[in-house]
Design an enzyme around this catalytic site. Structure first.
Site, short mmCIF file in Angstrom:
data_model
loop_
_atom_site.label_atom_id
_atom_site.label_comp_id
_atom_site.label_asym_id
_atom_site.label_seq_id
_atom_site.Cartn_x
_atom_site.Cartn_y
_atom_site.Cartn_z
N ASN A 1 0.86 -1.19 0.00
CA ASN A 1 0.00 0.00 0.00
C ASN A 1 0.89 1.24 0.00
OD1 ASN A 1 -2.63 -1.00 -0.08
ND2 ASN A 1 -2.69 -1.34 2.12
N LYS B 1 -5.82 1.69 -5.74
CA LYS B 1 -5.93 0.90 -4.51
C LYS B 1 -6.20 1.81 -3.31
CE LYS B 1 -5.47 -2.69 -1.69
NZ LYS B 1 -5.20 -2.18 -0.37
N HIS C 1 -9.81 2.70 -3.45
CA HIS C 1 -10.51 1.47 -3.06
C HIS C 1 -10.59 1.39 -1.53
CE1 HIS C 1 -10.09 -2.62 -1.42
NE2 HIS C 1 -10.81 -3.07 -2.43
N ASN C 2 -9.47 1.66 -0.86
CA ASN C 2 -9.44 1.59 0.60
C ASN C 2 -10.30 2.69 1.22
OD1 ASN C 2 -7.61 -0.43 0.09
ND2 ASN C 2 -6.12 0.27 1.58
N GLU D 1 -13.69 1.54 1.04
CA GLU D 1 -13.80 0.51 2.09
C GLU D 1 -14.05 1.14 3.46
OE1 GLU D 1 -10.40 -2.11 4.22
OE2 GLU D 1 -10.53 -2.41 2.05
N TYR D 2 -13.37 2.24 3.76
CA TYR D 2 -13.62 2.97 5.01
C TYR D 2 -15.09 3.36 5.10
CZ TYR D 2 -8.80 4.02 6.66
OH TYR D 2 -7.53 3.95 7.18
#
Length: 492
Positions: A108, A188, A191-192, A195-196
């Site tokens: 990451n 990415k 994406h995270n 996700e949060y």
């Protein structure tokens, strides 16, 4: 070494993700060499390869032996902690690499670090990819979502491996070439951030159902399980149902109730919000989820505040609200509110990706990004196939909110959404993610906002000028002078 004994690929960094990805690659039939500075990790991986295989996996205790054990042009995946450890690993490996070889950083990493390293290794003729890997240890072992960006030539060198090890869905493997530079890392990162938002919204749904609806953990497990068979079907909904079923093995009760309410983070959510601000992209749901993680860390302050405010006369409203709640209707309303809130959160993430793509010239394919997130990754969901189709219908879609199908669904769910948010506010339960999504929707859908007053204020105190609705050009008004003149006239 005899060419027939050389590995197809190498992997350096054998913590949980590295070990599992290495075993995944080996299991798919690609001979792989592995290396780790801590040699016990190499030996541990070899033991796993034999017990879970046997697989064609060889371990090496020195960078030189590791690099020389891989067939040319070499492709080496690095899975170490982002930052200096990546630079140190690159330095150790490139000493023995040759022009045409490829490094793939699967961590990451901040996208600008990847762009710096692309230039750095290019001086030696080495190719570079920054590859987002999502799915946790389970995904790494059995099929992650992969987001490689950087050298297209490097991607083609390793494409067959990546397509084999990635998660497989109905329309192909969950991997695609993202674009140039640090695009893979940036995708990415967003994406995270999404996700949060997803996790925050689910936690709010849980909070409302538990504290307003009075539902037990067993009932919650059943409800989330049922939701996972409908429009909300996703990895996060599925695991939420599972979490409510687990008993504590230390004391009586359910394990989830014994977990301290402090959320950890590794930085990608913060980067997402920072990038949204820099690119002038509204991302309130993602920002609210980040703020909630910060607030969750203030455990002692929150406990103190609860005590002080109670002593000051603040009464809990949950009980009085709970007594008049129709549970069946509440459950259905929360489902609809969660779904509508998710649409707004994903819309914010996709708009951030579009803004960065324009700035950097990455030419991101948003429908393809939604497709590769359908399997393997943490935000995988049936819902993503609908996002893919939305961008296939209109590649220049301004926002998911105005896609005809999503727009219709949001309109159908908005009454339930408002009821849930209103009920939570009345009960004193914070739903910042749902509130942020609803405010985003209500702001975006309005043809006229009160921003005219803000702009008038800016012009008054800073002469920033304003535009008019009825004629072109920039205008400035002596607001205070005219107001005083008007006021004097009123008393004359």
């Amino acid at each position: 070494m005899d060419a027939s004994t050389l590995s197809r690929i190498g992997l350096a960094g054998l913590a949980v993700m590295g070990q599992n990805l290495a075993l995944n690659i080996a299991e798919k039939g690609f001979p792989i060499s592995v290396y780790n500075r801590t040699t016990s990790k190499v030996d541990e991986t070899l033991i796993r390869a034999q017990s879970e295989g046997p697989f064609s996996l060889t371990g090496h205790h020195s960078p030189r032996d590791f690099v020389l054990s891989i067939q040319r042009p070499r492709s080496i995946i690095i899975l170490v902690k982002a930052g200096n450890p990546v630079d140190q690993t690159i330095s150790a490996l490139t000493e023995f690499m040759e022009p045409g070889d490829t490094i793939i950083d699967g961590g990451n990493e901040w996208y600008q670090n990847t762009e710096r390293r692309i230039q750095q290794v290019a001086d030696k003729g080495i190719l570079y990819l920054g590859m987002g890997v999502s799915g946790g240890e389970e995904g790494a072992r059995h099929g992650p979502s992969l987001m490689p960006g950087g050298s297209f030539e490097a991607y083609k060198n390793i494409e067959s491996v990546l397509k084999s090890v990635a998660a497989q869905v109905d329309d192909g493997p969950c991997v695609t070439y993202i674009g140039e530079g640090g695009s893979g890392n940036f995708v990415k990162m967003v994406h995270n951030g999404i996700e949060y938002g997803d996790m925050q919204l689910i936690s709010e749904a849980y909070d409302v159902l538990k504290n307003v609806g009075g539902l037990s953990n067993s009932e919650l497990a059943e409800i989330f399980g049922e939701w996972n068979r409908g429009e909300l079907e996703s990895f996060l909904i599925e695991i939420t149902s599972d979490i409510f079923k687990v008993k504590d093995n230390l004391v009586d009760g359910d394990l989830v109730d014994k977990i301290l309410d402090k959320t950890g983070m590794k930085g990608t959510g913060k980067w997402t919000v920072q990038q949204a601000a820099e690119l002038s992209v509204a991302a309130p749901t993602i920002a609210a989820s980040l703020d909630c993680r910060y607030l969750s860390g203030l455990k002692e302050e929150r406990e103190s505040a609860a005590k002080i405010l109670k002593e000051a006369g603040l009464e809990e409203e949950v009980g009085s609200v709970k007594s008049g709640v129709d549970k069946k209707r509440l459950i259905d309303d929360v489902r609809k509110a969660l779904y509508a809130s998710k649409i707004c959160s994903y819309a914010q993430g996709m708009n951030l990706l579009r803004a960065k793509s324009v700035e950097k010239g990455w030419d991101l394919d948003f429908g393809e990004l939604a497709r590769i997130w359908k399997g393997g990754c943490i935000i995988r969901a049936v819902f993503l196939d609908r996002i893919k189709k939305a961008y296939q219908r209109n590649p220049n879609l301004a926002s998911l909110v105005v896609d005809p199908e999503f727009a219709r669904e949001m309109v159908q769910r908005q009454a339930a959404w408002r009821r849930v948010v209103g009920l939570a506010i009345s009960a004193g339960i914070s739903t910042p993610g749902m509130c942020a999504s609803l405010a985003y929707f209500d702001t975006y859908r309005r043809a006229r906002l009160p921003a005219n007053l803000v702009q008038a204020q800016r012009d008054l105190f800073g002469a920033h000028t304003y535009e008019r609705t009825d004629r072109p050009g920039a205008f400035h008004t002596e607001w205070t002078k005219l107001a005083r003149k008007s006021n004097a006239g009123a008393f004359s």
